[in-house]
Design a protein around this motif. Structure first.
Motif, PDB file in Angstrom:
ATOM      1  N   ARG A 253       0.832  -1.216   0.000  1.00  0.00           N
ATOM      2  CA  ARG A 253       0.000   0.000   0.000  1.00  0.00           C
ATOM      3  C   ARG A 253       0.857   1.251   0.000  1.00  0.00           C
ATOM      4  N   ILE A 254       2.083   1.125   0.494  1.00  0.00           N
ATOM      5  CA  ILE A 254       3.017   2.261   0.517  1.00  0.00           C
ATOM      6  C   ILE A 254       4.397   1.774   0.095  1.00  0.00           C
ATOM      7  N   GLU A 255       5.234   2.739  -0.311  1.00  0.00           N
ATOM      8  CA  GLU A 255       6.640   2.436  -0.596  1.00  0.00           C
ATOM      9  C   GLU A 255       7.419   2.526   0.711  1.00  0.00           C
ATOM     10  N   ASP A 256       8.546   1.829   0.775  1.00  0.00           N
ATOM     11  CA  ASP A 256       9.384   1.930   1.974  1.00  0.00           C
ATOM     12  C   ASP A 256       9.828   3.381   2.166  1.00  0.00           C
ATOM     13  N   THR A 418      -1.340   8.886   2.479  1.00  0.00           N
ATOM     14  CA  THR A 418      -1.949   7.657   3.010  1.00  0.00           C
ATOM     15  C   THR A 418      -2.151   7.795   4.517  1.00  0.00           C
ATOM     16  N   THR A 419      -3.330   7.438   4.973  1.00  0.00           N
ATOM     17  CA  THR A 419      -3.668   7.735   6.373  1.00  0.00           C
ATOM     18  C   THR A 419      -4.188   6.523   7.125  1.00  0.00           C
ATOM     19  N   VAL A 420      -3.711   6.409   8.359  1.00  0.00           N
ATOM     20  CA  VAL A 420      -4.202   5.377   9.282  1.00  0.00           C
ATOM     21  C   VAL A 420      -5.021   6.071  10.362  1.00  0.00           C
ATOM     22  N   ILE A 421      -6.249   5.596  10.553  1.00  0.00           N
ATOM     23  CA  ILE A 421      -7.109   6.132  11.608  1.00  0.00           C
ATOM     24  C   ILE A 421      -7.223   5.084  12.714  1.00  0.00           C
ATOM     25  N   ALA A 422      -6.846   5.471  13.920  1.00  0.00           N
ATOM     26  CA  ALA A 422      -6.952   4.539  15.039  1.00  0.00           C
ATOM     27  C   ALA A 422      -8.430   4.318  15.350  1.00  0.00           C
ATOM     28  N   SER A 423      -8.867   3.066  15.227  1.00  0.00           N
ATOM     29  CA  SER A 423     -10.262   2.728  15.483  1.00  0.00           C
ATOM     30  C   SER A 423     -10.317   2.109  16.874  1.00  0.00           C
ATOM     31  N   THR A 424     -10.866   2.899  17.825  1.00  0.00           N
ATOM     32  CA  THR A 424     -10.597   2.574  19.223  1.00  0.00           C
ATOM     33  C   THR A 424     -11.663   1.739  19.923  1.00  0.00           C
TER      34      THR A 424
END
Ligand SMILES: *Cc1c(COP(=O)(O)O)cnc(C)c1O
Length: 497
Positions: A253-256, A418-424
């Motif tokens: 999903r992402i490059e290093d 690219t985004t990560v959302i913490a799903s708590t």
């Protein structure tokens, strides 16, 4: 390299990781902070493909340097096992092109399980290492989720007792039922007439009560904390940010080296601080997006540099974020004060005396990594509904706050990183508000009818944590005034006054 810990209010004394875990809070009221944030030793390429437990070991060994390899691996293996309903422990789910890092697959279906399933093991190991013979009494204030996760973690653990205080009218019905049905002779649950900040202030006062400490010592007991001020909670939370980056890389999903943004629904500032630590360890994180509900102290702070708790406390549909004093922010303040404990102590004294403080322009400049915003109740409900309509994915109220804030961030900045959302939390923990957001017609149903309805429309099985409490008897029915917390503790511990 060894990492030692000192207080944010006095850097003269240093303790080991295990000693910091045992104590929870420093005697001067400060929080323990590492003397440096270690860098990751493995590359992200190496971490990609590793299991959650392996990544946990690679991260935690760098902070908990006085634990042996066997001790730490033992703690990790006992924590991240079949208590979680998925082998990957923290799955990444894509929705609308962003990644929801689901941190609610543990035994109490909120992200608190990520740290509280390992804390009891870290605590007992720490006691052994330091030849502590005393019984450890865990004292905890909860805005709803910590309480149950800590109870589940410590129930039946030999050599420990646990006492949880929660705001009687400030948690969801499911949250309350989860706590008051908790089994285990070593557990005690008390509702207080007051809000979370009252509970947290009361608990801090009990920690600093020298007379009580002496009485307990005479009986072979000592307090420790399971709240997110304990570094034994903070360190395990760093793991899943490293893990999620490694997973994105593994899945292509992402490059290093590509940067990602992270969005965190925030209350006590523990979870987002863990993301900040992950960034400082070398995880390529661009922005740390701090999402608040209507209790938007943190948003105002990031905007103005002034922290001001003098305002009305709002009860919202995301109760675990209904907080006006975000304890873990102190660790960030200490850092941007140039690790100057005196400077930090002065600001914290102003906070406790006047309810506010203001940081300098120079300190504010160091907050450039952070973006703060908030979502009100209408926006939060609207986000649950639109996400459900667009994708069928059902957000809980806290994650919905984060998702709504993320939309504001994108609209305001155009940043499409690219985004990560913490799903708590699982939506099953906040069923009524979640279902009402989706459709007003659900309002007349009972809590457990709503559970089944949610399971149906979301096509998700009812989690064990919910099945368990459907018929479980209430075993805790203690309620007290916020001024009577000490008496409640003494009663449970059998100490005469
Ligand atoms: C505790 C909690 C939060 C807030 O996390 P902090 O680390 O206190 O900022 C957010 N959402 C849920 C569901 C929680 O239980």
């Amino acid at each position: 390299m060894e990492v030692l810990y000192s207080s944010t209010r006095d850097s003269s004394k240093k303790v080991t990781a295990s000693q910091a875990i045992l104590k929870g809070l420093s005697d001067d009221g400060g929080l323990f902070v590492p003397d440096h944030i270690p860098s990751l030793e493995c590359s992200m390429q190496e971490l990609a493909g590793k299991s959650y437990q392996e990544v946990a070991y690679e991260v935690m060994k760098l902070f908990l340097t006085d634990f042996t390899q066997d001790e730490l691996r033992g703690c990790i293996n006992r924590a991240y096992d079949s208590k979680f309903d998925t082998e990957v422990i923290a799955p990444l789910v894509e929705a609308e092109g962003t990644y929801y890092l689901e941190l609610f697959h543990g035994s109490t279906i909120a992200f608190k399980d990520m740290a509280l399933s390992i804390l009891p093991h870290l605590m007992i190991t720490s006691a052994k290492k330091n030849h502590v013979e005393n019984e450890i009494v865990i004292l905890t204030a909860t805005s709803g989720d910590t309480g149950k996760a800590a109870l589940a973690g410590f129930a039946g653990v030999e050599g420990t007792k646990i006492i949880v205080f929660y705001p009687k009218n400030g948690v969801s019905p499911i949250q309350e039922k989860q706590m008051v049905t908790q089994k285990g002779d070593n557990t005690c649950v008390v509702g207080i007439h007051g809000n979370f900040d009252d509970a947290q202030t009361g608990v801090k006062a009990l920690f600093n009560d020298k007379e009580l400490a002496q009485k307990m010592a005479a009986r072979g007991q000592q307090f420790s904390s399971a709240n997110s001020i304990n570094i034994g909670r903070l360190v395990p939370q760093v793991v899943y940010y490293v893990y999620s980056y490694a997973k994105l890389l593994e899945e292509g999903r992402i490059e290093d080296g590509e940067k990602i943004n992270v969005v965190v629904p925030t209350g006590n500032f523990g979870n987002i601080l863990a993301a900040f630590y992950a960034k400082n360890m070398g995880v390529p994180i661009n922005k740390l997006i701090c999402a608040s509900n209507e209790n938007k102290v943190l948003y105002d702070f990031f905007m103005t540099g002034k922290y001001d708790r003098n305002r009305e406390f709002v009860l919202t549909s995301s109760p675990s974020m209904d907080i006006l004093v975000s304890s873990n922010l102190e660790r960030l303040i200490y850092r941007i004060a140039g690790e100057d404990a005196q400077k930090n102590a002065n600001l914290m004294a102003a906070l406790s005396q006047e309810g506010c403080y203001e940081i300098t322009g120079q300190m504010k400049e160091q907050l450039a990594d952070f973006y703060g915003n908030y979502a009100d109740e209408k926006e939060t409900a609207g986000r649950i509904k639109s996400m459900y309509k667009n994708t069928g994915y059902i957000l809980d109220t806290h994650t919905a706050v984060a998702s709504a804030v993320y939309q504001k961030y994108v609209a305001g900045t155009g940043d499409r990183t690219t985004t990560v959302i913490a799903s708590t939390a699982s939506p099953f923990k906040f069923t009524r508000n979640v279902m009402n957001a989706i459709d007003g017609k659900y309002d007349s149903m009972s809590d457990f009818e709503l559970v089944d309805e949610l399971s149906g429309i979301g096509n998700i099985a009812v989690p064990n944590a919910i099945e368990e409490i459907r018929t479980a008897p209430v075993v805790h029915n203690n309620v007290c005034d916020k001024t009577e917390m000490k008496e409640a503790v003494m009663r449970f511990l059998g100490i005469g006054s």
